[in-house]
Scaffold this active site. Sequence first.
Site, PDB file in Angstrom:
ATOM      1  N   CYS A 261      -5.553   1.419  -9.801  1.00  0.00           N
ATOM      2  CA  CYS A 261      -5.696   2.759 -10.398  1.00  0.00           C
ATOM      3  C   CYS A 261      -7.182   2.974 -10.242  1.00  0.00           C
ATOM      4  O   CYS A 261      -7.647   3.969  -9.794  1.00  0.00           O
ATOM      5  CB  CYS A 261      -5.340   2.871 -11.759  1.00  0.00           C
ATOM      6  SG  CYS A 261      -3.391   2.768 -11.897  1.00  0.00           S
TER       7      CYS A 261
HETATM    8  N1  LIG Z   1       0.082   0.072 -12.497  1.00  0.00           N
HETATM    9  C1  LIG Z   1      -0.592   0.756 -13.503  1.00  0.00           C
HETATM   10  O1  LIG Z   1      -0.934   0.581 -14.458  1.00  0.00           O
HETATM   11  C2  LIG Z   1      -0.141   2.375 -13.295  1.00  0.00           C
HETATM   12  C3  LIG Z   1      -0.532   3.049 -14.385  1.00  0.00           C
HETATM   13  C4  LIG Z   1      -0.424   4.827 -14.353  1.00  0.00           C
HETATM   14  C5  LIG Z   1      -0.292   5.137 -12.960  1.00  0.00           C
HETATM   15  N2  LIG Z   1       0.119   4.433 -12.009  1.00  0.00           N
HETATM   16  C6  LIG Z   1       0.466   5.116 -10.855  1.00  0.00           C
HETATM   17  O2  LIG Z   1       1.709   4.839 -10.721  1.00  0.00           O
HETATM   18  C7  LIG Z   1       2.338   4.826  -9.347  1.00  0.00           C
HETATM   19  C8  LIG Z   1       3.185   3.567  -9.174  1.00  0.00           C
HETATM   20  O3  LIG Z   1       2.236   2.505  -9.281  1.00  0.00           O
HETATM   21  P1  LIG Z   1       2.671   0.874  -9.677  1.00  0.00           P
HETATM   22  O4  LIG Z   1       1.597   0.296 -10.233  1.00  0.00           O
HETATM   23  O5  LIG Z   1       4.110   0.848 -10.514  1.00  0.00           O
HETATM   24  O6  LIG Z   1       3.013   0.073  -8.157  1.00  0.00           O
HETATM   25  P2  LIG Z   1       3.921  -0.869  -7.705  1.00  0.00           P
HETATM   26  O7  LIG Z   1       3.119  -1.286  -6.418  1.00  0.00           O
HETATM   27  O8  LIG Z   1       3.733  -2.033  -9.043  1.00  0.00           O
HETATM   28  O9  LIG Z   1       5.400  -0.511  -7.704  1.00  0.00           O
HETATM   29  C9  LIG Z   1       5.966   0.616  -6.745  1.00  0.00           C
HETATM   30  C10 LIG Z   1       7.282   0.200  -6.279  1.00  0.00           C
HETATM   31  O10 LIG Z   1       7.635   0.945  -5.414  1.00  0.00           O
HETATM   32  C11 LIG Z   1       8.594   0.568  -4.182  1.00  0.00           C
HETATM   33  N3  LIG Z   1       8.335   1.553  -3.193  1.00  0.00           N
HETATM   34  C12 LIG Z   1       7.432   1.677  -2.481  1.00  0.00           C
HETATM   35  N4  LIG Z   1       7.961   2.718  -1.480  1.00  0.00           N
HETATM   36  C13 LIG Z   1       9.073   3.345  -1.960  1.00  0.00           C
HETATM   37  C14 LIG Z   1      10.106   4.276  -1.557  1.00  0.00           C
HETATM   38  N5  LIG Z   1       9.692   5.025  -0.514  1.00  0.00           N
HETATM   39  N6  LIG Z   1      11.281   4.481  -2.434  1.00  0.00           N
HETATM   40  C15 LIG Z   1      11.462   3.532  -3.405  1.00  0.00           C
HETATM   41  N7  LIG Z   1      10.755   2.620  -3.885  1.00  0.00           N
HETATM   42  C16 LIG Z   1       9.547   2.404  -3.185  1.00  0.00           C
HETATM   43  C17 LIG Z   1       7.764  -0.636  -4.280  1.00  0.00           C
HETATM   44  O11 LIG Z   1       8.595  -1.603  -3.411  1.00  0.00           O
HETATM   45  C18 LIG Z   1       7.209  -1.318  -5.316  1.00  0.00           C
HETATM   46  O12 LIG Z   1       8.097  -2.190  -6.077  1.00  0.00           O
HETATM   47  C19 LIG Z   1       0.924   4.933  -8.311  1.00  0.00           C
HETATM   48  O13 LIG Z   1       0.818   6.190  -8.151  1.00  0.00           O
HETATM   49  C20 LIG Z   1      -0.077   4.386  -9.530  1.00  0.00           C
HETATM   50  O14 LIG Z   1      -1.318   4.919  -9.108  1.00  0.00           O
HETATM   51  C21 LIG Z   1      -0.028   3.085 -12.093  1.00  0.00           C
END
Ligand SMILES: NC(=O)c1ccc[n+]([C@@H]2O[C@H](COP(=O)([O-])OP(=O)(O)OC[C@H]3O[C@@H](n4cnc5c(N)ncnc54)[C@H](O)[C@@H]3O)[C@@H](O)[C@H]2O)c1
Length: 419
Positions: A261
């Site tokens: 992030c």
């Molecule tokens: N990690 C954090 O602390 C956090 C906090 C707030 C917001 N975010 C935001 O949330 C979003 C997700 O982040 P994250 O950390 O959970 O990512 P992550 O990489 O941990 O998980 C994302 C998941 O989505 C899956 N994926 C990818 N493309 C896909 C699709 N087309 N359909 C279904 N699944 C799919 C991946 O295989 C993966 O398992 C991002 O935009 C991130 O910026 C993250």
Amino acid sequence: MAAELVVMGLGHVGLPLSRAAVSAGLATAGYDVSRPVVDGLTGGRSHVGGVGDTDVAAMLRAGFHATDDPAVLEGAQTVVICVPTGLTGAGLPDLSAVEDAATAVAARLHPGMLVVLESTSYPGTTEDVVRPLLERGSGLRAGEDFHLAYSPQRIDPGNPTWDVRNTPKIVSGRTALCAKHAVAFYSRFVDQLVVARGTREAEMAKLLENTYRYVNIALVDEVALFCHETGIDIWDVLHCAASKPFGFAPFSPGPGVGGHCIPVDPRYLAARAESQGFAFRTLAAAQDVLSRMPDHVVERALTILTGTAGRPEGATALLLGVTYKPDVADIRETPARQVAAGLLAAGVEVSYHDPYVPEFTVGGAPLPRTENLRDALDRADVAILLQDHACYARETLGQARCALLDTRGKAVGSRVTLL
Ligand SMILES: NC(=O)c1ccc[n+]([C@@H]2O[C@H](COP(=O)([O-])OP(=O)(O)OC[C@H]3O[C@@H](n4cnc5c(N)ncnc54)[C@H](O)[C@@H]3O)[C@@H](O)[C@H]2O)c1
């Protein structure tokens, strides 16, 4: 039977969200394009810090299931998109996962469905990227036939106090009715909702929150660089400034920023602004300072090694903590990698200690790992505290036989050099 809720993307955001929804009694399914993620969860194994195997087992018992079959979206009342929003090789927003997810939903969209985007992105993503894909693929109209909302996720992995339920959540809709449906959905498992005027405001609020951290970390980093040049104790400065009960929020300097992030989201803001002819000067300055921090740590370590081992070539450095934040297993975008690469390039033999990271590769090669901390602290020429994991007790660090470069302002001792 169709799921009440389908969470798309079962990572650091989607899995805790699914757990919260399941706990509140929602019939929830998870959709993820990654076979290992689906297989792991189906087998009761969590791959996300803060969600244990026992949590996954409880979710499965309550009826949750994970799949990579988009047919699960069929008939769902609500779909929440939690897919990654990273950067392209050119450092620009990569919305391909959001686009893929929206396209998959569009093929199964039905009247009355609520579609929520939770992924972090620039203002206009819900309206200008997701909505057209949903409408074109379904022939239905957002705000008329189905409900479209944006609700950024604030989850802080590893935070023992704030979770999905008790962290206030921003909610927004394409129309007032869309927002109303989103509020009704989230109020089933989130205590406090804050309704934004529209999706752009909610998207911008999320970027502001993370950019605020980015810019303020850069500020204290630059103050630390200045203090080092001029012989001022930055940690005492911070201690004194933090005593102000109003108008000052403390941030700490360190070897740089990491994670999915903080280093990424400001790029979304800057790129969007650039495309609209607006130059975000504070972001450019912050990026410049932050990108210099790992090299600053390397320089400081090389200076120490020149003093203790005569020269850096062939000397040994031990990295303590290679994750991007304390007491989590996440190494995405960690500055430890740049620090290790810089030391290796200078001919230093580098190893690392981190109870959360069984393997750490730098330039494609695994870095030697040590398990016995005290032993390693006795053998190294310099240890560099990069991450303030709880296992690094102040006394242990202070008693180390090797020189210690402390980038976290934690240790005290005659061999300790603070950042
Ligand atoms: N990690 C954090 O602390 C956090 C906090 C707030 C917001 N975010 C935001 O949330 C979003 C997700 O982040 P994250 O950390 O959970 O990512 P992550 O990489 O941990 O998980 C994302 C998941 O989505 C899956 N994926 C990818 N493309 C896909 C699709 N087309 N359909 C279904 N699944 C799919 C991946 O295989 C993966 O398992 C991002 O935009 C991130 O910026 C993250």
